[in-house]
Design a protein around this motif. Structure first.
Motif, PDB file in Angstrom:
ATOM      1  N   VAL A 111     121.589 -28.458   6.867  1.00 48.11           N
ATOM      2  CA  VAL A 111     121.843 -27.087   7.304  1.00 48.11           C
ATOM      3  C   VAL A 111     122.197 -26.201   6.111  1.00 48.11           C
ATOM      4  O   VAL A 111     123.185 -26.437   5.419  1.00 48.11           O
ATOM      5  N   VAL A 112     121.353 -25.198   5.901  1.00 49.03           N
ATOM      6  CA  VAL A 112     121.617 -24.206   4.856  1.00 49.03           C
ATOM      7  C   VAL A 112     122.223 -23.008   5.557  1.00 49.03           C
ATOM      8  O   VAL A 112     121.604 -22.441   6.456  1.00 49.03           O
ATOM      9  N   ASP A 113     123.460 -22.658   5.192  1.00 48.73           N
ATOM     10  CA  ASP A 113     124.155 -21.618   5.941  1.00 48.73           C
ATOM     11  C   ASP A 113     124.571 -20.456   5.047  1.00 48.73           C
ATOM     12  O   ASP A 113     125.440 -20.608   4.189  1.00 48.73           O
ATOM     13  N   ALA A 114     123.923 -19.322   5.236  1.00 42.44           N
ATOM     14  CA  ALA A 114     124.265 -18.079   4.531  1.00 42.44           C
ATOM     15  C   ALA A 114     124.401 -18.282   3.033  1.00 42.44           C
ATOM     16  O   ALA A 114     125.344 -17.828   2.400  1.00 42.44           O
ATOM     17  N   VAL A 115     123.406 -18.960   2.460  1.00 43.02           N
ATOM     18  CA  VAL A 115     123.503 -19.305   1.047  1.00 43.02           C
ATOM     19  C   VAL A 115     123.032 -18.184   0.129  1.00 43.02           C
ATOM     20  O   VAL A 115     121.989 -17.574   0.359  1.00 43.02           O
ATOM     21  N   GLY A 116     123.833 -17.922  -0.872  1.00 42.17           N
ATOM     22  CA  GLY A 116     123.452 -16.997  -1.936  1.00 42.17           C
ATOM     23  C   GLY A 116     123.599 -17.716  -3.257  1.00 42.17           C
ATOM     24  O   GLY A 116     124.395 -18.637  -3.374  1.00 42.17           O
ATOM     25  N   LEU A 126     118.995 -15.885  -4.808  1.00 44.02           N
ATOM     26  CA  LEU A 126     118.889 -16.101  -3.364  1.00 44.02           C
ATOM     27  C   LEU A 126     119.999 -15.303  -2.683  1.00 44.02           C
ATOM     28  O   LEU A 126     121.106 -15.215  -3.207  1.00 44.02           O
ATOM     29  N   SER A 127     119.692 -14.713  -1.518  1.00 43.01           N
ATOM     30  CA  SER A 127     120.744 -14.047  -0.765  1.00 43.01           C
ATOM     31  C   SER A 127     120.623 -14.375   0.712  1.00 43.01           C
ATOM     32  O   SER A 127     119.535 -14.288   1.288  1.00 43.01           O
ATOM     33  N   ASP A 128     121.734 -14.785   1.255  1.00 40.35           N
ATOM     34  CA  ASP A 128     121.876 -14.955   2.701  1.00 40.35           C
ATOM     35  C   ASP A 128     120.747 -15.769   3.330  1.00 40.35           C
ATOM     36  O   ASP A 128     120.126 -15.344   4.302  1.00 40.35           O
ATOM     37  N   VAL A 129     120.479 -16.941   2.774  1.00 33.12           N
ATOM     38  CA  VAL A 129     119.439 -17.806   3.335  1.00 33.12           C
ATOM     39  C   VAL A 129     120.068 -18.797   4.307  1.00 33.12           C
ATOM     40  O   VAL A 129     121.022 -19.487   3.958  1.00 33.12           O
ATOM     41  N   SER A 130     119.568 -18.831   5.540  1.00 32.58           N
ATOM     42  CA  SER A 130     120.044 -19.815   6.520  1.00 32.58           C
ATOM     43  C   SER A 130     118.852 -20.523   7.147  1.00 32.58           C
ATOM     44  O   SER A 130     117.958 -19.872   7.689  1.00 32.58           O
ATOM     45  N   ILE A 131     118.822 -21.845   7.028  1.00 38.30           N
ATOM     46  CA  ILE A 131     117.774 -22.636   7.685  1.00 38.30           C
ATOM     47  C   ILE A 131     118.406 -23.942   8.157  1.00 38.30           C
ATOM     48  O   ILE A 131     119.204 -24.520   7.433  1.00 38.30           O
ATOM     49  N   THR A 132     118.052 -24.398   9.356  1.00 41.41           N
ATOM     50  CA  THR A 132     118.448 -25.738   9.768  1.00 41.41           C
ATOM     51  C   THR A 132     117.204 -26.611   9.794  1.00 41.41           C
ATOM     52  O   THR A 132     116.254 -26.328  10.519  1.00 41.41           O
ATOM     53  N   ASP A 178     125.397 -25.872  -7.281  1.00 39.17           N
ATOM     54  CA  ASP A 178     126.149 -25.517  -6.080  1.00 39.17           C
ATOM     55  C   ASP A 178     125.864 -24.068  -5.752  1.00 39.17           C
ATOM     56  O   ASP A 178     125.767 -23.238  -6.648  1.00 39.17           O
ATOM     57  N   PRO A 179     125.733 -23.742  -4.436  1.00 42.25           N
ATOM     58  CA  PRO A 179     125.480 -22.340  -4.084  1.00 42.25           C
ATOM     59  C   PRO A 179     126.657 -21.454  -4.495  1.00 42.25           C
ATOM     60  O   PRO A 179     127.793 -21.908  -4.533  1.00 42.25           O
ATOM     61  N   THR A 180     126.339 -20.205  -4.844  1.00 40.53           N
ATOM     62  CA  THR A 180     127.396 -19.256  -5.186  1.00 40.53           C
ATOM     63  C   THR A 180     128.109 -18.792  -3.910  1.00 40.53           C
ATOM     64  O   THR A 180     129.312 -18.599  -3.904  1.00 40.53           O
ATOM     65  N   ASP A 181     127.336 -18.594  -2.853  1.00 37.78           N
ATOM     66  CA  ASP A 181     127.915 -18.237  -1.547  1.00 37.78           C
ATOM     67  C   ASP A 181     127.361 -19.177  -0.479  1.00 37.78           C
ATOM     68  O   ASP A 181     126.261 -19.700  -0.631  1.00 37.78           O
ATOM     69  N   GLY A 182     128.112 -19.322   0.607  1.00 39.00           N
ATOM     70  CA  GLY A 182     127.632 -20.117   1.738  1.00 39.00           C
ATOM     71  C   GLY A 182     127.744 -21.612   1.468  1.00 39.00           C
ATOM     72  O   GLY A 182     128.278 -22.034   0.436  1.00 39.00           O
ATOM     73  N   THR A 183     127.228 -22.406   2.420  1.00 35.64           N
ATOM     74  CA  THR A 183     127.338 -23.857   2.292  1.00 35.64           C
ATOM     75  C   THR A 183     126.026 -24.522   2.659  1.00 35.64           C
ATOM     76  O   THR A 183     125.194 -23.959   3.365  1.00 35.64           O
ATOM     77  N   ASP A 187     110.804 -14.562   0.016  1.00 32.89           N
ATOM     78  CA  ASP A 187     110.347 -13.447  -0.818  1.00 32.89           C
ATOM     79  C   ASP A 187     111.572 -12.704  -1.333  1.00 32.89           C
ATOM     80  O   ASP A 187     112.473 -12.379  -0.561  1.00 32.89           O
ATOM     81  N   GLY A 188     111.581 -12.468  -2.626  1.00 35.91           N
ATOM     82  CA  GLY A 188     112.709 -11.750  -3.212  1.00 35.91           C
ATOM     83  C   GLY A 188     114.044 -12.405  -2.908  1.00 35.91           C
ATOM     84  O   GLY A 188     115.056 -11.718  -2.730  1.00 35.91           O
ATOM     85  N   GLY A 189     114.061 -13.733  -2.842  1.00 30.94           N
ATOM     86  CA  GLY A 189     115.332 -14.437  -2.647  1.00 30.94           C
ATOM     87  C   GLY A 189     115.813 -14.444  -1.213  1.00 30.94           C
ATOM     88  O   GLY A 189     116.946 -14.852  -0.939  1.00 30.94           O
ATOM     89  N   ARG A 190     114.982 -13.981  -0.285  1.00 33.23           N
ATOM     90  CA  ARG A 190     115.377 -13.998   1.132  1.00 33.23           C
ATOM     91  C   ARG A 190     114.380 -14.795   1.955  1.00 33.23           C
ATOM     92  O   ARG A 190     113.195 -14.833   1.633  1.00 33.23           O
ATOM     93  N   LEU A 191     114.869 -15.382   3.018  1.00 34.13           N
ATOM     94  CA  LEU A 191     113.980 -16.052   3.971  1.00 34.13           C
ATOM     95  C   LEU A 191     113.459 -14.961   4.896  1.00 34.13           C
ATOM     96  O   LEU A 191     114.204 -14.413   5.708  1.00 34.13           O
ATOM     97  N   VAL A 192     112.180 -14.614   4.744  1.00 29.05           N
ATOM     98  CA  VAL A 192     111.685 -13.466   5.497  1.00 29.05           C
ATOM     99  C   VAL A 192     110.969 -13.868   6.786  1.00 29.05           C
ATOM    100  O   VAL A 192     110.877 -13.072   7.714  1.00 29.05           O
TER     101      VAL A 192
END
Ligand SMILES: Nc1ncnc2c1ncn2[C@@H]1O[C@H](COP(=O)(O)OP(=O)(O)O)[C@@H](O)[C@H]1O
Ligand SMILES: [Mg+2]
Length: 596
Positions: A352-357, A368-374, A403-408, A560-565
């Motif tokens: 689980v990728v949760d709000a990763v930056g 990367l900004s605010d990427v969330s994928i399960t 390690d991600p800068t933000d999120g887990t 794209d551009g560091g976001r999951l679009v």
């Protein structure tokens, strides 16, 4: 002028910092202190031998020659002198052997320590520190530490002892003549101070110019194709001439500084001799000293000047060693930022990728900004998107190379940050775009993944990805040498070795950065088959470039551009008519779909 070369970044330390560095070195050298003390004891013996020579000579003159007739005194003096010389020689020899043993032992342990420490660092560390600089730390900086420990300490102690012993012996022989000889000391001390300052500056200048020269040379060679393609040779030659000229000038200047000083010390020595002989002659006529005493003091003073010179040169050695050491300590003080956690990762579960930056340490911009994928257990997820979008970075985060800068990011409910590195490397394996091959055999290279794997394990790994036949065809099968960086293998075969490594670990999660390099059709098929068997039954995240890989994924994420679009199945995304459907259209037009 500021140097760009790795060698020239000589930051000077102030006295307080230098002291701290030396104290720390002493602490690190503790295990070798017995050997060092033994060496210093031998130094004391050999120094004493050197100082006693003139004393015996004076004694022999005053008791065996000027009052004529007593040949027993001369004979004893000669025997004693010879014994003393042999003892001093043996002691000096022993001192060198011991100090080298201690010094080399210390260097060995230091190199291992620094290397181990570097290996523990995360990739972020290697983004911050260029590999050339790290190699310089391990070689030239470690060397200069060795210089300090071996010769610095020895020279320092032997110079101090020599000065001390010689002065005491001279005072005991004739305090009047000793005081006369000391009259030149202010000149020597003043000159030494100036020499320290000037030569240190000259030395730093030389080092800087060496660094410049090396980097000019290196660029000229590494970039020779570009240089020739644009006919830039004259410009390169001009640059190299210039940097050579500067190197030459700085060397000449540094020699001028030291010859000036050594000449002055030499002259002061002659002056001291003249003073001692002149005043000695006058004292002799008054009956206050004897000829032998004058000769002893003259010879002792002659011994005094060399250690004084050594001590002032030593200052430079200590300065540059302290600077080098300081940088080494800088590395040793860098705590690995990917640290071992307390928890075992479970055998399987969802990733689980949760709000990763994320941002790279060297740069400010968020990659990367605010990427969330399960990614569900056993799911196959393809990541697609333009170059520089952040796909590879996301893949690396999923395997906790950073390690991600933000999120887990969690696996089976455990935050990767809290996982033991051993269980992490077992559960999640990342296959990089270009697998690095080490010198050795093909089997050795697969064994990188699991050190205790037998040949049968290696064969089984190749078999599991359907590539065993391919490697059995080699002259020595899996025991064929790969040569430097695997130059013997084709790109596809190198990829197969990478995949066999992963198969050997048998991880729950496989992270693949698909190779973009064009594989020849024969290898492409076998690599693709290998990928397929490797992915079967595992959670897979694949940065995909080939349409065939993408089509076989359960779901596709568009970065794209560091976001999951966009995120969904092939059919969903195509019918949504967004970015993926545009990509798929372009692909369909440009590529023959394999198997269609
Ligand atoms: N080690 C690094 N240090 C700093 N920036 C990096 C590093 N690796 C990649 N980048 C930058 O991060 C962005 C995303 O790179 P990457 O994840 O490799 O993209 P992709 O795999 O989608 O092509 C790019 O702008 C790239 O320049
Ligand atoms: Mg990439």
């Amino acid at each position: 002028m500021h140097g760009m070369g790795a060698i020239s970044d000589e930051d000077k330390l102030d006295a307080e910092e230098a002291k701290k560095v030396l104290r720390r070195t002493a602490t690190m050298a503790r295990p070798f202190r017995k050997t060092v003390f033994a060496a210093l004891a031998f130094t004391a013996v050999s120094t004493l031998g050197v100082v006693l020579g003139p004393v015996i000579l004076g004694w022999a003159i005053d008791n065996g020659i000027t009052p004529p007739g007593d040949s027993g005194v001369l004979r004893n003096a000669v025997i004693f002198y010879m014994v003393l010389t042999v003892v001093a020689y043996l002691a000096a020899r022993q001192q060198y052997i011991l100090i080298n043993r201690a010094g080399e032992g210390f260097l060995r342990s230091l190199r291992i320590r620094v290397f181990d420490h570097i290996q523990k660092q995360s990739l972020a560390f290697f983004d911050r520190n260029k590999s050339g600089v790290l190699v310089a730390r391990m070689t030239s900086d470690v060397e200069s530490m060795g210089e300090l420990v071996q010769f610095g300490l020895l020279q320092f102690v032997s110079a101090i002892l020599l000065v001390g012993f010689a002065l005491v012996a001279a005072l005991l022989t004739s305090w009047q003549l000793t005081l006369v000889g000391m009259l030149v000391m202010p000149v020597i001390i003043g000159a030494s101070r100036k020499f320290q300052r000037d030569s240190n500056a000259a030395y730093l200048d030389v080092r800087e110019n060496i660094g410049q020269n090396l980097s000019t040379l290196q660029e000229g060679i590494a970039g020779v194709r570009v240089i020739q393609a644009y006919a830039r040779e004259p410009e390169q030659q001009r640059r190299f001439r210039l940097s050579n000229r500067q190197l030459y000038d700085s060397h000449v200047h540094s020699v001028r500084v030291s010859t000036w000083y050594f000449g002055l010390v030499e002259t002061a020595g002659v002056l001291a001799t003249a003073l001692i002989v002149g005043v000695g002659g006058w004292l002799y006529t008054n009956g206050d000293v004897e000829i032998g005493q004058i000769i002893t003091v003259v010879l002792l003073f002659a011994q005094l000047f060399e250690p004084v010179q050594q001590l002032s040169q030593l200052y430079n050695t200590v300065q540059s060693s302290a600077a080098a050491l300081n940088k080494l300590f800088g590395i040793l003080d860098t705590e690995p930022d990917v640290q071992d956690g307390p928890n075992e990762l479970p055998a399987n579960g969802a990733l689980v990728v949760d709000a990763v930056g994320f941002r790279y340490p060297a740069t400010d911009a968020a990659v990367l900004s605010d990427v969330s994928i399960t990614v569900a257990d056993g799911e196959r997820l393809a990541l697609v998107g333009p170059t520089g979008a952040g796909k590879s970075t996301l893949a690396k985060l999923m395997a906790r190379l950073y390690d991600p800068t933000d999120g887990t990011i969690t696996f089976g409910g455990v935050d990767l940050r809290d996982a033991t590195l051993a269980s992490l490397r077992h559960r999640v394996v990342v296959v990089p775009q270009e697998g690095f091959l080490f010198g050795g055999t093909i089997a050795d290279n697969v064994r990188i993944a699991r050190f205790d794997a037998t040949d049968d394990d290696v064969r089984a790994a190749f078999d599991a990805i359907g590539a065993l036949e391919r490697f059995d065809e080699f002259p020595d099968g899996i025991h064929t040498e790969v040569r430097e960086r695997g130059s013997r293998l084709s790109a596809g075969e190198r990829q197969l070795v990478s995949l066999a490594r992963a198969a050997l670990v048998d991880p729950a999660v496989l992270v693949l950065d698909e190779a973009t390099s064009n594989l020849d059709p024969g290898t492409e098929f076998i690599v693709e088959r290998a990928l397929d068997s490797l992915m079967t039954g595992r959670t897979t995240i694949v940065v995909a470039h080939r349409l065939s890989t993408i089509q076989r994924a359960d779901r596709i994420g568009v970065i794209d551009g560091g976001r999951l679009v966009e995120l969904g199945t092939h059919t969903e995304l195509v019918s949504a008519g967004g970015r993926y459907s545009a990509l798929a259209d372009a692909w369909a037009k440009s590529q023959p779909v394999p198997g269609a």
